[in-house]
Scaffold this motif. Structure first.
Motif, PDB file in Angstrom:
ATOM      1  N   ASP A 230       0.831  -1.211   0.000  1.00  0.00           N
ATOM      2  CA  ASP A 230       0.000   0.000   0.000  1.00  0.00           C
ATOM      3  C   ASP A 230       0.863   1.258   0.000  1.00  0.00           C
ATOM      4  O   ASP A 230       0.507   2.256  -0.641  1.00  0.00           O
ATOM      5  N   ASP A 231       1.984   1.183   0.705  1.00  0.00           N
ATOM      6  CA  ASP A 231       2.899   2.329   0.681  1.00  0.00           C
ATOM      7  C   ASP A 231       3.424   2.569  -0.724  1.00  0.00           C
ATOM      8  O   ASP A 231       3.509   3.714  -1.188  1.00  0.00           O
ATOM      9  N   ALA A 232       3.778   1.502  -1.417  1.00  0.00           N
ATOM     10  CA  ALA A 232       4.282   1.640  -2.786  1.00  0.00           C
ATOM     11  C   ALA A 232       3.214   2.221  -3.706  1.00  0.00           C
ATOM     12  O   ALA A 232       3.489   3.082  -4.546  1.00  0.00           O
ATOM     13  N   LYS A 233       1.983   1.754  -3.532  1.00  0.00           N
ATOM     14  CA  LYS A 233       0.891   2.265  -4.357  1.00  0.00           C
ATOM     15  C   LYS A 233       0.647   3.746  -4.074  1.00  0.00           C
ATOM     16  O   LYS A 233       0.429   4.547  -5.002  1.00  0.00           O
ATOM     17  N   GLU A 234       0.686   4.123  -2.814  1.00  0.00           N
ATOM     18  CA  GLU A 234       0.491   5.524  -2.453  1.00  0.00           C
ATOM     19  C   GLU A 234       1.601   6.403  -3.030  1.00  0.00           C
ATOM     20  O   GLU A 234       1.342   7.521  -3.500  1.00  0.00           O
ATOM     21  N   ILE A 235       2.818   5.899  -3.014  1.00  0.00           N
ATOM     22  CA  ILE A 235       3.932   6.661  -3.596  1.00  0.00           C
ATOM     23  C   ILE A 235       3.708   6.879  -5.078  1.00  0.00           C
ATOM     24  O   ILE A 235       3.914   7.987  -5.608  1.00  0.00           O
ATOM     25  N   CYS A 236       3.285   5.842  -5.777  1.00  0.00           N
ATOM     26  CA  CYS A 236       3.060   5.968  -7.222  1.00  0.00           C
ATOM     27  C   CYS A 236       1.926   6.950  -7.532  1.00  0.00           C
ATOM     28  O   CYS A 236       1.983   7.673  -8.524  1.00  0.00           O
ATOM     29  N   GLU A 237       0.901   6.965  -6.683  1.00  0.00           N
ATOM     30  CA  GLU A 237      -0.223   7.865  -6.940  1.00  0.00           C
ATOM     31  C   GLU A 237       0.096   9.308  -6.574  1.00  0.00           C
ATOM     32  O   GLU A 237      -0.390  10.239  -7.212  1.00  0.00           O
ATOM     33  N   HIS A 238       0.897   9.492  -5.572  1.00  0.00           N
ATOM     34  CA  HIS A 238       1.154  10.853  -5.083  1.00  0.00           C
ATOM     35  C   HIS A 238       2.266  11.559  -5.844  1.00  0.00           C
ATOM     36  O   HIS A 238       2.177  12.763  -6.120  1.00  0.00           O
ATOM     37  N   CYS A 239       3.333  10.840  -6.192  1.00  0.00           N
ATOM     38  CA  CYS A 239       4.516  11.471  -6.811  1.00  0.00           C
ATOM     39  C   CYS A 239       4.338  11.559  -8.316  1.00  0.00           C
ATOM     40  O   CYS A 239       5.057  10.910  -9.100  1.00  0.00           O
ATOM     41  N   THR A 240       3.401  12.379  -8.734  1.00  0.00           N
ATOM     42  CA  THR A 240       3.135  12.516 -10.170  1.00  0.00           C
ATOM     43  C   THR A 240       4.086  13.482 -10.854  1.00  0.00           C
ATOM     44  O   THR A 240       4.240  13.444 -12.071  1.00  0.00           O
TER      45      THR A 240
END
Length: 1736
Positions: free
Chosen positions: A1643-1653
C-alpha cells in the motif's frame, strides 16, 4: 575501552567465507578474555562455535547506521570486510558506483548507462567542496580544478584499474568536465579539440579483449593547459607502452585495434576504393581472434566519427588518406603469402596480390621487398653474407615490419594531435589526466605485464608517500602529536627491477649479445636473485618462468619473447627499403634522426630523486625497456611536482553484468589498487574524525545536565569523552576536530543505542503499566457494578414484607423531618456567618474604594496640570508647525499668482518670443559659420541670407508693433478727450441738480423747522456713533501708516537684495546667452507697461459707461418709491454713497410722514458702516499678513541669494548684464516713486478742493446746517474710505470707483488704482527677475541655454533638434541612474518622454528624423544593458521602460485593437504618418533579451543561497538531520564564513520584489519572474538532494517542507498566489513527502506511485535508493520495495532524466497594458538634464 569488551551479545562480526570472502555473524554469547571459541549465529540461522585466536579476534561489523557511507574512512571499524560490505551495499542496493576511500575515488563499472553525467550534473558539482556532495568523478575533477586555481599549482588525476574497469570512460569524463567548466572566450573551440583527441586515440590505441570491448592498450598522460583566467588554451599527450604485438596477434575472442575494422567496414566507400580493402574476415591481422564484430557497435558509423574528429583537429583530408593508406598497407602486408622452400629457405611470389598492393600503397620496390622478406644480410668484419630465412623467420620479419610501421604511425598520429592542440605563449598551469593500466596478472604473463606491473609499483610508491604526507599535514594542522605510521614500502621491488644489475639491466645486456636468448637471460636471473632476494622466486615445476612478489600479489612471468619484445628490431635491409619509398610519410618513419615524437612542453624542471641509470651504449638506450623506464621516470617527476588525485576503477564481475557484485574479484582488485593499503594506514592512526559541533549534536544524549550547563561546547565534548572512554590513547583533541581510533565511534554508537534502548524500554514500561492499570480499573469497576446490582436484588428479595415496609416508611418520615431541621439549623448559622462576613467585607471594600477614589482624585489633579502643560506645549508645537505650513502655502500661492500673471502676459509675449528665438537661432548660426568660415563659405552665405530675411521679418513685425502702439496711443488720446467731455457734461448736470436741490431745500425749510428739535436729538445720538466709527477709522489709518512704513522697509530690503545681487555679479562667469534673457526681460517690461496702460484705459471706459448708465437710468421723481429700507441697505452694502446722499436729500422733503422709516434707514446705515469698517479691518489684517509673508519670502530670497553666492564662485561675466538689469530695476523704482508722489499730490489737491466745497456749501446753506453737517460727515467717510482704498485689491478699487460723488474723485481713484496695479506689477516683475536670476545660475552650472516657452495648452510632444539626439540618449538612457529617481517618477517616465519625441518626429512627417531617433534609442538601450549586464536594478529599470515604450507604440499606433481603452484625448495623440510595427518587433525582441539577462542576474545572485538555505539550514530547531558520518573535510578549500539561511533567501526575494515594484515593472512580468525564480529554487534544491545521499532522510524531508511553507507564505504576503510559482515547487514538495512517508508495504508503494506525479521514475527510484536513516530505529528501504515501486511505475511515460534542467526558461509574454497617463500632463524633472527639450 579494551577491544575484547566489544565482543558482547547482539554485536556482529565478520568471519572468512570461501565464496563471499567474508560472511556476517551475530554473537549470541558474550566473549570472555581467553576463550578460544566464539558463539555466533550466521545470517541463515546456523549457530556455530567459531574458533578464534585471543590475540587476533575476528573483525567487528559496523553498526547499520554507518553502512553505506560516502567515505570508507568514515567507518568506525576499518578493515577489508567493512570496506567490501560498504561498497556492496552502495553498489547493489543504492545503485551508487562512486565511493571515497580517503583521497581515492573508487569507481565501480556498472556496465550500464547511468543518467549522472549530463551538463546539469556538471553544473551541480561546479564550485562545490569535495565532501559536500555524493562521490563522483566530477567532484574529483572539480577539486583538482579548484586547487589549481586557488593554490596556483599544477594538478594530476591518476586513473588506474584493470582492463574493463572503466578507466578510459573515467578519464574521458574528467576531460569533459574541464572542457565544460572552463570554456574559453575565444572562438578557437579549444575544448572541443581536446575532447576530439579521445575518439582518435581510442580508435588507434583501443581494442576488444576478453575483459573489455574498448580496452586501452597503451598508457596515456594528457596534460590540459590553462591560462591565467584558468580557461583551456591547449593540451599535450604522452603515451606509454603501446601493445604492438596486438597488430599481428590476437587471442581468441579478441580483436585488433578498432581502426582496422572501421576501415574495413568503410571499404566500399568511394574515397576508400583505392585502398583495395574488403571485409575484416579477409585479412589475417583482423580475423585471428575469431571475433570481428562487437555487439552494439557500428564500425562504419565510428569511422565517420573518427573522420569528423580528424577534421575538428584541423587534420585535413590528405593527412587522413595518408594514415588510411599505411593502415591498409599493414593489412595487405599481413596477407602476403610466404611459402617454405625446404627446411631452411622460404620465398614470396612476385605476383602476390597483397604484396603488390602493399608496395603500391607505400610506393616501394616490390622485387626488393619480396627478396628481403625471405633473406637476411649478415655483415662481418671481412665480408657480407646473405642468409636465407625459414618460413617462420620470414613470418616474424614480416610481422616485425608491420608492428614497426604501426608503432611509428601511432606515434605520428599522437604527435599530430599534439601539434593541433599546441597554443601560442606560455601556459599558466595544467591538469594532467593519467589513464594507465592497473596491476595485471594472467595465466601467462609476458613482457607487457612485466612493464605494466613495474609502472604500478612506481605509482603505488608515489601514492603511499602522498598518503603519508597528507596524514602528517592533517596531524600538524590539528596539533596532534605525530607518531610514525608503518606502511608498506615497495622500494625493494623497484630496486629489483630497475637498479644496477637488476632485471631490466640484465635484459638489456642480454639483448646486446648476438646470440642472446631468453633462456640465458633467465639463467642469469636465477644466478643473481634466487635465494638472495626474498622478492624473487623460481617456480618449482618450471625452468622457463620466474616469480616476483609485487605489492599486490605474486606474479609468475614466462620468459619466452622477452628479448625480442625488448629489442623491437626490424632487419636493416627492410628499413633501408622503406627509407627509399617515395611515400614521404612512410619514409620519414625510418629516418636515422627522427623528430621527437610526442614532445612534452612542460615547464617543470625538477630532478628525479632517484636518477635513471644510463648506459653509454646507444643500442641499449633504444630498447623498449630502457625507453619505458625513462618515460616512467619523467612521469614520476611530473606527478611529484603536481598535486595528485586518485581514481581507482573496479570491475565488479567478469561477465559484464549490470550491478552484479563478485566479492572475490572486487577484493582482489582492492588489494591490487592500493585501496586497502590506504585503509590500513588510516586505521593505524585515528581514522574517525569529528568536529566538536558534530560530536555535540550527535552525542548530547550521553551528556548529563551538569555537563550541558557549561557554555563552551568544546569543553563539554572533552569532559564527556574523558568520562565515557577511560583510555586517553583512544582519542585525541585537535583544534577543530576530535580524532578517534578504530572502533571508538562504534563504541559511542553502542552507548547511544543502549541509552536510547533503555529510554524506549522505560517509556514502554510506563505506557504498558498505565494501559494495564487502566484496563484493570475498568474491569474492577464493572465487577463492582455487577456485584452491586446483584446484591441489591438479593437484599430486596429477602426484605420485602408488610412490617418491614411500614418500618421503612416511618423511618423515612423521621429522617425527613430530622434532616430538614438539621439543614435549617445549619443554613441559619451559615446565613449569620455570611452576613457578618459580607458586612466586614463590604466595609473593607468601601474603605478600599474610598482610598482609591481619593488617590485617583489626587492623580486627576496632577494629570490635569500635567496634561494642561503637555497640551500647551503640544499646541505651541502645532502652532509653530501650522505657521510653517501656512508660510509655505502662502509662498506657493504667491508663486501661483506670479505664474498666473505670466500666463496672462503670454499673449503679448508670444510674438516677441518667436522673434527672440529666431534671433537666437540666427546668432547661433552666425557663430558656427564664423568658426567654420574657411571651410564652409558657401554655407555661410546661405545662412547670412537667411539671417537677413529673418531680420527683415523682425523689422517688419517691429514696425507693425510700433504702428499698433501708435494706434493705441491715438485711441488713448481720443478716449481721454471723450472722458473730459463727459466729465464736463457731468459737472453741468451736477450743477443743475444742486440748484434744484437748493430750491427744494428753501421750500421745505419751514417744514424742517418743525421737526428740527426731534431730528437734532437723534442726530446727536448718531453723531456719537459716527465719532466712534471715526476713531476706528483713525486706528485703521494708523495701521495703514504702519503698512506704508513696512513697505518702505521692504524697499530697503530690496536695496539690500540689490547689493547682494551686485556681489553675485562679481562672481558670474561664462554666461554667453544671458543677453537673450535680458532682452526677453525688456520685452516683458514693455509688455507689462502696455498691459497696465490698456488696463487703465479699460477701467476708465468701464467707469464712464457706469456713470453714464447711472445718470441715464436715474429718475428723480421715483426717489421716494425707490428709497425703501431694502434698497438703502443694498446701496450701503455696495458702497454707492452718492446715491445714498441723493436719497437722503429727497427723503428730507417727506421727513414728516416718513420719520419712522428714516430712523430705520439711519440704523441700517450705521449697521452698514459698521460692517464696512469690519470689512476694512479684515482687509487691513489680510494686507498685514501679506506683508509678513512677503517679508518671509524676502528672507528666503536672501538665503537663496547667499546660497547661490557660495555655490557660484566662478561667474565674472554676469556683472555687466546684471548691472543693466539693476539699472532697469532702479528706473522702475524711480517711476514708481514718482507715481506715488503724484498720487500724494493728487490726494492733497482733492482734499483742498473738498475743503473749498465745504466752506462754500456752509455759506450757501447756513439755513440748513443739519443737512450740511450730514453731507460733510458723508464726505468725510467717503474720503476716509478712498484713502484706505489705496491698499485694497483691484476689485475693491473698482467698487469704490462706482461711488463717483464727483468726477474728480473718480479720476483720482482710477489713477490711484493704476498706480496700485503698477506697484503690484513692479513687485511681481522684481520677484520674477529674482526667480530668473536663480534659473540663470542653474543654466550656468549646466552650461546650456534655456529659453522657457510657456503655453496654455500642451499637446503631448517634446520638440527637439536632430543634433540633440545624442544628448537625449546620453542624459535619458546612458547616464540615468534609477536609484533615487524612480521614487518621484511615474512608472516608465523615460519611455513616455522618448515616445513624446517620437510623436514630434511623426508630427513633422520627417521619416529620416524618426528613423534616426528610433535607431539611436534602441542602440542606447542595448548599450546601457550591455554596460550594466550584471546590475539588477538597471536591468529591472530598463526592462520596465522598454516594456512601457513598446506599449506606447502600440497604444498610439492607431490600430483599433490597441485603442479600446484610450480616452478621446489619447486617441487624438495617435501617430499620424508612420507605421512603427517593425520597430515594435525589434523592441519586443530587445525586451525579451533584457528579460533573459534580468533572469540570469537574479539567478546568479540567489543561486549560492539556495542549497545552504533550503537544504542545509535547519529551520526547525530540535530536528537535526545530522548523520554520524564523521568524514573528514576532504577539500582543503577555505570554507565560506557567510552561512546562508532561509531568511537570506526570503530577504533576497523581497529585495527583488521591491526593486521591481519601484521600477514600475508590470505585475504580469513580475509574476513571471517570480515563477522563474521559484522554479530555480526548486530545481537546484532537488538536484542537490539527488546528489547528496546524506540529505535523503525523514528529518531532512520535514526541514524541506518547512522551508517550502516559508516560500508559500512569502507568496501570500506579496499577493502572488496567481503567479503559478507554487506549482513549480511541486516536485520538491513531493520529494520531501517521499522522504517522510512510510516505505514498507504494498500500500505504501501504491500511495507513492499515486502521489509522486511530478517526479519521474528515475527520480523516485534515486530518492528511495539514497534514503539514509539517521538513527538505528529507522529502517532502510529494502531493494525489494524499490523494485516493487519501479515495477508499478513502468507504465508511466516520462523521460529517463535524473536532474532537472536549471537553465530552463519559461516562455515570457509581454501583455499589452495601456498607459493611463496623459502625454500632455507629463513634465520632465530637472534631474534628467533635458532642459533643451521643449514641451509642445
Amino acid at each position: 575501552m579494551a577491544l575484547a569488551e566489544l565482543y558482547t551479545q547482539y554485536n556482529r562480526v565478520w568471519i572468512p567465507d570461501n565464496e563471499e570472502v567474508w560472511q556476517s555473524a551475530e554473537i549470541t554469547k558474550n566473549y570472555k578474555a581467553g576463550d578460544h571459541f566464539l558463539r555466533v549465529q550466521l545470517e541463515d540461522g546456523t549457530e556455530l562455535n567459531y574458533p578464534v585466536d585471543p590475540a587476533a579476534l575476528p573483525p567487528l561489523r559496523n553498526p547499520d547506521i554507518l553502512v553505506g557511507e560516502n567515505d570508507l574512512t568514515a567507518l568506525s571499524y576499518l578493515h577489508e570486510p567493512a570496506v567490501l560490505h560498504n561498497l556492496k551495499v552502495r553498489f547493489v542496493e543504492s545503485k551508487l558506483i562512486y565511493t571515497y576511500s580517503g583521497i581515492i575515488l573508487v569507481a565501480i563499472n556498472p556496465y550500464k548507462q547511468l543518467p549522472i553525467y549530463g551538463d546539469a550534473i556538471i553544473h551541480a558539482y561546479s564550485g562545490q567542496n569535495m565532501g559536500d556532495m555524493d562521490p563522483h568523478i566530477f567532484a574529483v575533477a572539480e577539486e583538482a580544478y579548484k586547487q589549481m586555481a586557488r593554490n596556483n599549482k599544477n594538478q594530476s588525476i591518476v586513473v588506474s584499474g584493470e582492463s574493463g574497469a572503466g578507466k578510459t570512460v573515467s578519464a574521458r569524463y574528467t576531460m569533459r568536465y574541464f572542457a565544460t567548466v572552463s570554456k574559453s572566450s575565444s572562438n578557437a573551440h579549444v575544448e572541443d579539440k581536446v575532447l576530439a583527441s579521445n575518439p582518435i586515440t581510442e580508435a588507434v590505441g583501443n581494442a576488444k579483449t576478453t575483459r573489455n570491448d574498448n580496452s586501452s592498450r597503451f598508457g596515456k598522460y594528457t596534460e590540459i593547459s590553462f591560462d591565467q583566467s584558468y580557461q583551456i588554451i591547449g593540451a599535450n599527450m604522452r603515451t606509454y607502452l603501446l601493445e604492438k604485438s596486438r597488430v599481428v596477434f590476437q587471442s581468441e575472442n579478441e580483436r585488433n585495434y578498432h581502426i582496422f575494422y572501421q576501415l574495413c567496414a568503410s571499404a566500399m566507400q568511394p574515397e576508400f576504393k583505392h585502398l583495395k580493402l574488403g571485409s575484416a574476415e579477409e585479412f589475417n591481422y583482423t580475423r585471428m581472434g575469431g571475433s570481428t564484430v562487437i555487439e552494439g557497435v557500428d564500425d562504419r558509423a565510428n569511422m565517420v566519427e573518427t573522420q569528423k574528429t580528424f577534421a575538428l583537429l584541423d587534420l585535413k583530408r590528405d593527412f587522413q588518406m595518408d594514415v588510411f593508406k599505411i593502415l591498409a598497407a599493414i593489412l595487405h602486408l599481413g596477407n602476403v603469402e610466404i611459402t617454405a622452400v625446404g627446411d631452411e629457405r622460404s620465398s614470396i611470389s612476385l605476383e602476390d596480390k597483397h604484396l603488390n598492393i602493399f608496395c603500391e600503397l607505400l610506393d616501394l620496390n616490390c622485387d626488393k621487398m619480396a627478396q628481403w622478406l625471405c633473406h637476411r644480410k649478415i655483415i662481418t668484419t671481412s665480408e657480407t653474407v646473405i642468409k636465407p630465412m625459414t618460413r617462420a623467420q620470414a613470418v616474424n620479419a614480416r610481422d616485425a615490419l608491420a608492428k614497426k610501421i604501426y608503432s611509428h604511425l601511432f606515434d605520428f598520429i599522437v604527435e599530430s594531435i599534439n601539434r593541433a592542440l599546441q597554443f601560442p605563449g606560455k601556459q599558466h598551469a595544467f591538469i594532467g589526466v593519467l589513464d594507465i593500466y592497473g596491476f595485471e596478472t594472467f595465466d601467462v604473463n609476458s613482457f607487457e605485464q612485466f612493464c605494466i606491473n613495474y609502472a604500478n609499483e612506481k605509482l603505488q610508491q608515489q601514492f603511499n608517500l602522498h598518503v603519508f604526507k597528507l596524514e602528517q599535514e592533517e596531524y600538524m594542522k590539528e596539533d596532534i602529536p605525530w607518531t610514525l605510521i608503518d606502511f608498506y614500502d615497495n622500494q625493494p621491488v623497484i630496486d629489483l627491477i630497475e637498479a644496477k644489475m637488476g632485471i631490466l639491466e640484465l635484459l638489456d645486456e642480454e639483448c646486446l649479445l648476438p646470440h642472446g636468448t631468453d633462456e640465458n637471460w633467465l639463467q642469469k636471473l636465477y644466478n643473481n636473485f634466487v635465494n638472495k632476494n626474498a622478492l624473487f622466486e623460481k617456480p618449482r615445476m618450471s625452468n622457463t618462468s620466474f616469480i616476483i612478489q609485487h605489492f599486490a600479489d605474486k606474479v609468475e612471468y614466462k620468459c619466452e619473447g622477452f628479448l625480442e619484445k625488448n629489442r623491437d628490431t626490424v632487419h636493416e635491409v627492410l628499413t633501408e627499403i622503406v627509407k627509399e619509398s617515395k611515400f614521404r610519410l612512410c619514409a620519414n618513419f625510418f629516418q636515422d634522426n627522427p623528430v621527437s615524437v610526442s614532445p612534452f612542453s612542460s615547464t617543470i624542471n625538477i630532478k628525479s630523486a632517484r636518477p635513471v641509470l644510463k648506459s653509454p651504449n646507444k643500442q641499449l638506450r633504444m630498447t623498449v625497456g630502457s625507453k619505458f623506464r625513462s618515460s616512467l621516470s619523467l612521469l614520476m617527476v611530473t606527478l611529484n611536482a603536481t598535486t595528485p588525485h586518485y581514481v581507482r576503477c573496479i570491475k565488479p564481475n567478469d561477465e559484464k553484468l549490470p550491478f552484479e557484485f563478485d566479492s572475490k574479484r572486487v577484493a582482489q582488485q582492492l588489494r591490487a589498487c592500493g585501496v586497502l593499503e590506504t585503509i590500513r594506514i588510516s586505521a593505524q592512526s585515528y581514522p574517525s574524525r569529528w568536529t566538536y559541533i558534530e560530536f555535540f549534536s550527535r552525542y548530547s544524549i550521553l551528556m548529563t545536565q551538569q555537563e550541558l550547563s557549561i557554555n563552551d561546547k568544546k569543553q563539554i565534548c572533552k569532559i564527556v569523552l574523558q568520562r565515557l572512554i577511560q583510555d586517553r590513547n583512544q582519542y585525541q583533541f585537535g583544534r577543530t576536530k576530535i580524532f578517534f581510533r578504530a572502533g571508538q565511534v562504534a563504541y559511542l554508537e553502542k552507548l547511544r543505542s543502549d541509552k536510547l534502548r533503555h529510554a524506549c524500554i522505560m517509556i514502554q514500561k510506563s505506557v504498558r503499566g498505565w494501559l494495564q492499570r487502566k484496563k484493570f480499573l475498568h474491569i474492577k469497576q464493572a465487577a463492582v457494578t455487577i456485584q452491586q446490582y446483584f446484591r441489591g436484588q438479593r437484599t430486596v428479595r429477602q426484605a420485602i414484607t408488610a412490617r418491614t415496609l411500614k418500618q421503612t416508611w416511618a423511618a423515612i418520615i423521621i429522617q425527613k423531618y430530622c434532616r430538614g431541621y438539621l439543614v435549617r439549623r445549619v443554613c441559619q448559622l451559615i446565613h449569620v456567618a455570611a452576613v457578618t462576613i459580607q458586612a466586614y467585607t463590604r466595609g473593607f471594600l468601601a474603605r478600599k474604594k474610598y482610598r482609591k477614589m481619593l488617590e485617583e482624585h489626587k492623580a486627576v489633579i496632577l494629570q490635569k496640570y500635567a496634561r494642561a502643560w503637555l497640551a500647551r506645549r503640544r499646541f505651541q508645537n502645532i502652532r509653530r508647525f501650522v505657521l510653517n505650513i501656512q508660510l509655505s502655502y502662502r509662498v506657493q500661492q504667491l508663486q501661483k499668482k506670479i505664474e498666473e500673471q505670466s500666463r496672462e502676459n503670454h499673449g503679448l509675449l508670444e510674438r516677441l518670443t518667436s522673434l527672440a528665438s529666431t534671433h537666437m537661432n540666427d546668432m547661433d548660426t552666425i557663430q558656427k559659420l564664423e568658426l567654420d568660415l574657411e571651410k564652409l563659405t558657401a554655407q555661410k552665405r546661405t545662412y547670412e541670407e537667411k539671417g537677413k530675411k529673418f531680420k527683415e521679418d523682425s523689422e517688419q513685425k517691429i514696425f507693425k508693433l510700433e504702428n499698433q502702439n501708435k494706434e493705441l496711443h491715438e485711441q488713448k488720446e481720443t478716449l481721454e478727450t471723450k472722458l473730459q467731455e463727459k466729465t464736463e457734461e457731468m459737472k453741468e448736470k451736477m450743477d443743475n441738480l444742486t440748484k434744484q436741490l437748493f430750491d427744494d431745500l428753501q421750500k421745505e425749510a419751514n417744514q424742517r423747522m418743525i421737526l428740527e428739535k426731534n431730528f437734532q436729538n437723534q442726530k446727536q445720538d448718531y453723531e456719537k456713533e459716527i465719532e466712534l466709527l471715526k476713531g476706528e477709522i483713525k486706528i485703521l489709518k494708523e495701521e495703514k501708516t504702519q503698512l506704508q512704513h513696512q513697505i518702505q522697509q521692504e524697499i530697503v530690503i530690496q536695496d539690500g537684495l540689490k547689493m547682494e545681487v551686485g556681489q553675485l555679479t562679481k562672481q558670474a562667469q561664462k554666461i554667453p546667452e544671458l543677453q537673450k534673457e535680458i532682452e526677453l526681460l525688456q520685452t516683458q517690461k514693455l509688455d507689462v507697461e502696455k498691459q497696465a496702460q490698456s488696463q487703465k484705459r479699460e477701467l476708465r471706459e468701464k467707469m464712464s459707461e457706469v456713470t453714464k448708465q447711472l445718470l441715464e437710468s436715474y429718475d428723480f421723481e421715483d426717489v421716494r418709491s425707490r428709497l425703501s429700507a431694502e434698497d438703502l441697505e443694498h446701496l450701503n452694502e455696495d458702497g454707492e454713497l452718492w446715491f445714498a446722499y441723493e436719497g437722503l436729500k429727497k427723503a428730507t422733503r417727506v421727513l414728516e410722514s416718513h420719520f419712522q422709516s428714516q430712523k430705520e434707514i439711519y440704523e441700517k446705515e450705521i449697521e452698514g458702516l459698521n460692517f464696512k469698517v469690519e470689512h476694512l479691518s479684515q482687509d487691513i489684517n489680510h494686507l498685514q499678513k501679506l506683508f509678513r509673508e512677503e517679508n518671509d519670502i524676502n528672507d528666503g530670497i536672501r538665503l537663496e541669494v547667499s546660497r547661490l553666492t557660495s555655490e557660484n564662485l566662478v561667474i565674472p561675466d554676469l556683472k555687466q548684464q546684471v548691472s543693466e538689469l539693476e539699472n532697469q530695476k532702479s528706473d522702475l523704482e524711480n517711476r514708481l516713486q514718482e507715481q506715488t508722489i503724484k498720487l500724494k499730490e493728487m490726494a492733497n489737491r482733492l482734499h483742498y478742493e473738498l475743503e473749498g466745497d465745504r466752506t462754500q456749501r456752509r455759506t450757501n446753506e447756513a439755513q440748513n446746517e443739519i443737512d450740511i453737517k450730514e453731507k460733510e460727515r458723508l464726505k468725510g467717510t467717503t474720503q476716509e474710505i478712498e484713502g484706505l482704498s489705496n491698499g485694497l485689491m483691484q476689485d475693491e478699487i473698482q467698487d469704490e470707483v462706482k461711488s463717483k460723488i464727483k468726477q474728480e474723485t473718480t479720476r483720482l481713484t482710477v489713477e490711484n488704482m493704476d498706480l496700485e496695479e503698477k506697484l503690484d506689477m513692479k513687485d511681481r516683475i522684481i520677484k520674477k527677475l529674482e526667480d530668473q536670476i536663480k534659473t540663470l545660475t542653474k543654466t550656468i552650472e549646466k552650461t546650456e541655454a534655456h529659453v522657457p516657452t510657456l503655453s496654455k495648452e500642451y499637446i503631448g510632444m517634446m520638440e527637439y533638434k536632430k543634433e540633440d539626439e545624442e544628448r537625449i540618449i546620453q542624459n535619458l538612457i546612458l547616464d540615468l541612474k534609477p536609484r533615487g529617481v524612480v521614487v518621484n517618477m511615474i512608472p516608465g517616465l523615460p519611455a513616455h518622454i522618448l515616445f513624446m519625441c517620437v510623436r514630434y518626429a511623426d508630427y513633422l512627417n520627417d521619416a529620416d528624423m524618426l528613423k534616426s531617433f528610433m535607431n539611436v534609442t534602441i542602440d542606447g538601450i542595448k548599450q546601457v544593458v550591455k554596460e550594466h549586464s550584471e546590475d539588477f536594478e538597471m536591468l529591472s529599470f530598463w526592462l520596465s521602460n522598454t516594456y512601457y515604450f513598446l506599449n506606447c507604440l502600440k497604444q498610439y499606433s492607431g490600430e483599433e485593437e490597441f485603442m479600446k481603452c484610450n480616452t478621446p484625448r489619447q486617441n487624438k495623440n495617435c501617430l499620424k504618418h508612420f507605421d512603427l510595427s517593425e520597430y515594435r518587433q525589434i523592441l519586443s525582441d530587445l525586451a525579451i533579451r533584457i528579460y533573459h539577462q534580468f533572469i540570469i542576474v537574479m539567478e546568479n545572485n540567489i543561486q549560492p543561497m539556495i542549497v545552504p538555505g533550503m537544504l542545509e539550514y535547519e529551520s526547525l530547531q530540535g530536528i537535526s538531520g545530522l548523520k554520524p558520518t564523521g568524514f573528514r573535510k576532504r577539500s582543503s578549500s577555505i570554507d565560506d564564513t557567510d552561512t546562508y539561511t532561509m531568511t537570506s533567501i526570503l530577504q533576497q526575494l523581497s529585495y527583488f520584489y521591491s526593486t521591481m515594484c519601484q521600477n514600475g515593472l508590470d505585475s504580469e512580468l513580475l509574476k513571471q519572474a517570480v515563477k522563474q525564480l521559484f522554479f530555480l529554487i526548486g530545481a537546484i534544491t532537488l538536484n542537490s538532494l539527488f546528489l547528496r545521499k546524506d540529505m535523503c532522510s525523514c528529518r531532512k524531508g520535514m526541514q524541506i517542507r518547512c522551508n517550502i511553507s516559508y516560500l508559500e507564505e512569502w507568496l501570500k504576503d506579496k499577493n502572488l498566489q496567481s503567479s503559478s510559482a507554487k506549482e513549480t515547487l511541486e516536485p520538491l514538495s513531493q520529494a520531501a513527502w517521499l522522504l517522510q512517508v512510510k516505505k514498507i508495504t504494498d500500500d505504501d508503494a501504491k500511495e507513492i506511485c499515486e502521489h509522486c506525479t511530478s517526479l519521474s521514475t528515475v527520480q523516485i527510484v534515486k530518492i528511495l535508493n539514497s534514503y539514509t536513516p539517521i538513527d538505528d530505529f529507522e529502517k532502510r528501504v529494502t531493494p525489494s520495495f524499490v523494485r516493487k515501486v519501479q515495477a508499478m511505475l513502468n507504465n508511466r511515460e516520462d523521460l529517463p532524466q535524473l536532474m532537472l534542467d536549471t537553465k530552463y526558461l519559461f516562455q515570457v509574454t509581454f501583455p499589452f497594458t495601456p498607459s493611463p497617463h496623459a502625454l500632455e500632463m507629463i513634465q520632465v524633472p530637472s534631474s534628467f538634464k533635458l532642459g533643451f527639450l521643449t514641451r509642445v
